[in-house]
Structures are given as C-alpha cells and as structure tokens.
Design a protein around this motif. Sequence first.
Motif, short mmCIF file in Angstrom:
data_model
loop_
_atom_site.label_atom_id
_atom_site.label_comp_id
_atom_site.label_asym_id
_atom_site.label_seq_id
_atom_site.Cartn_x
_atom_site.Cartn_y
_atom_site.Cartn_z
N UNK A 101 -36.07 2.84 30.03
CA UNK A 101 -36.35 3.09 28.62
C UNK A 101 -37.86 3.10 28.36
N UNK A 102 -38.59 2.23 29.03
CA UNK A 102 -40.04 2.15 28.84
C UNK A 102 -40.76 3.37 29.41
N UNK A 103 -40.17 4.01 30.41
CA UNK A 103 -40.82 5.17 31.02
C UNK A 103 -40.79 6.39 30.11
N UNK A 104 -39.81 6.47 29.23
CA UNK A 104 -39.79 7.56 28.26
C UNK A 104 -39.72 8.93 28.90
N UNK A 105 -40.74 9.74 28.70
CA UNK A 105 -40.73 11.14 29.13
C UNK A 105 -41.26 11.35 30.55
N UNK A 106 -41.61 10.28 31.25
CA UNK A 106 -42.11 10.43 32.62
C UNK A 106 -41.01 10.91 33.55
N UNK A 107 -41.40 11.48 34.68
CA UNK A 107 -40.46 11.76 35.75
C UNK A 107 -40.15 10.45 36.48
N UNK A 108 -38.89 10.22 36.84
CA UNK A 108 -38.51 8.99 37.51
C UNK A 108 -37.18 9.19 38.22
N UNK A 140 -41.62 6.45 40.36
CA UNK A 140 -42.22 7.31 39.33
C UNK A 140 -43.34 8.14 39.97
N UNK A 141 -43.10 9.42 40.26
CA UNK A 141 -44.17 10.27 40.77
C UNK A 141 -45.07 10.72 39.63
N UNK A 142 -46.36 10.71 39.87
CA UNK A 142 -47.33 11.11 38.85
C UNK A 142 -48.41 11.96 39.50
N UNK A 161 -38.75 28.11 35.65
CA UNK A 161 -38.08 28.59 34.43
C UNK A 161 -36.96 27.67 33.93
N UNK A 162 -36.65 26.62 34.64
CA UNK A 162 -35.43 25.85 34.35
C UNK A 162 -35.60 24.79 33.27
N UNK A 163 -36.84 24.46 32.89
CA UNK A 163 -37.02 23.43 31.87
C UNK A 163 -38.49 23.14 31.63
N UNK A 164 -38.75 22.18 30.77
CA UNK A 164 -40.13 21.81 30.45
C UNK A 164 -40.76 21.07 31.62
N UNK A 165 -41.92 21.50 32.03
CA UNK A 165 -42.59 20.91 33.20
C UNK A 165 -43.02 19.47 32.88
N UNK A 166 -42.68 18.54 33.77
CA UNK A 166 -43.12 17.15 33.67
C UNK A 166 -44.16 16.84 34.73
#
Length: 253
Positions: A48-55, A83-85, A213-218
Amino acid sequence: MAASVLWAVLLAGLTWWSVRHDPPTVKEQRPLSQAVPVADRAVGRLVAALGEDAWELTPPRFDKGCRVTPLADGASLTRGVDVPVAPGGERAVLDRVARRLPAGWGAGVATEVGRPRLRADAGEFVAVDGRVVTDGLVRFSVATGCRPADTGYADLSPGYAAGPELTAALRALGRPVPTDPTVVAAPCPTGEPARTVRVAAGTGPVSLAPLAPLGAVVLDRPDRYAFRTGRVVVLADATGDQLRLAASTGCAG
C-alpha cells in the motif's frame, strides 16, 4: 521459617498469575503463530505504501531448525517485496515508503555502508527492512526471526490464472502463456489481497519494446520494463538467463 514459607507461597502465586496474565516480554517467548499474521499484514502495508511504483512480491521463505535457545529448535518466516527503480532513485523510494508506513512502526531511513537503509518495527518483534540490493533494485523484507515453531506456514496464495494483463504481455513478446504460474499474496490494510502472479518466459535475448503500447509506463530500462493498467503493474525482467514476467495487483485506494 514461617516467613520463608510465606515468601515461597507468595512467589509461587505471583508466578502462576504472571504466566496466565502477563504478555510475553521477549521474542523467544512468542510463538510463530503470533508472528505470521503480523508479517503477512506488514507486507500488505508495504504494498500500500508503494503506491504507483513497480513492485512484485517475492516467494515467502519458511526456515526450520534455527535455535530459539541452545536447547530449543524453532522456525522463522521471511517475506519480501522487490521494487525495481531507475538507478539513482533508490533513496527516494525508501524515504517515500518510510513516510507512508504507520507512525507506530518508527520507520526511518539512514545511510549504512554508503547506502540508504530503512528499518521499522511492525510489532510482535517483527522487523521490517528496506535496502538497496543492487543499483536499480530495492528489496523490502519482513522477518519474524527465530520463534518456537507451534505452526507451519500456509501461504495466502490460491491457484490463479495468468490474467489478461500478463497474457497480453506474453503474447506481445511472442512467448507462450503457461497454465501454472507462481502466485504470492498478502492482505492489504483494507482486507482484500495484494498478489503477484509470476511466470518464467523462456531464455534468449529479447527486446521489451513490444510492451510499450500495453499500458502506462512505470519503468523503462533495457533490461527491465514495467507498465500499469488499472491496479495491475506488469514487470518484465530480462536481467538473468531466464526472462521473467510478473503481474502484481496492488491495494485499493
């Protein structure tokens, strides 16, 4: 002699009352059954704390045979979130998660051996740790430590299909859709499960560009790519010999 007898009776009575009413005061007195639900919920809090991050949730590790005392064996549970960043963004993720965790956890980030590290206490002597594993990868772990093993560990992950987001990613990369993905889950603060569905997608070099094309880039790196569609973030990891894809459904809100 009378005083000694009275003292012995009083001591025995206090011991009997303490055993039945006082909560355990050290980790070694608290069995694994008390710590497992705390650890599971702590993982959901991290998601929940990560929110919009990739995980992605990592498989739980349940280890038997550790020593609670020199004479007593125990078991421990460790759960985690990777969590990759983008390289250089590790500290920002750790700071953001620390701010969003419950105040009672006492979460904080400090620099240790030249790298940032998060530490927090989820209660019941369950430790929360966040560290930089390598440039561009942060790993959060939740650990019970060695406890009296009064229970085993049953993961919260029922069988689950690959799902449309993961299926679309596999097809875009020209890879088959497996029928037996690995699933890991944890309870969100609101009660519903967060989960990661993970598959191995074969060997060989691969371009991750067809996923755009499959979604919003994170996250957009040559060896890791993540996109979001709704509450689901799909992560493609080409850093090893085997291409891995994971679709993670986060917590609502």
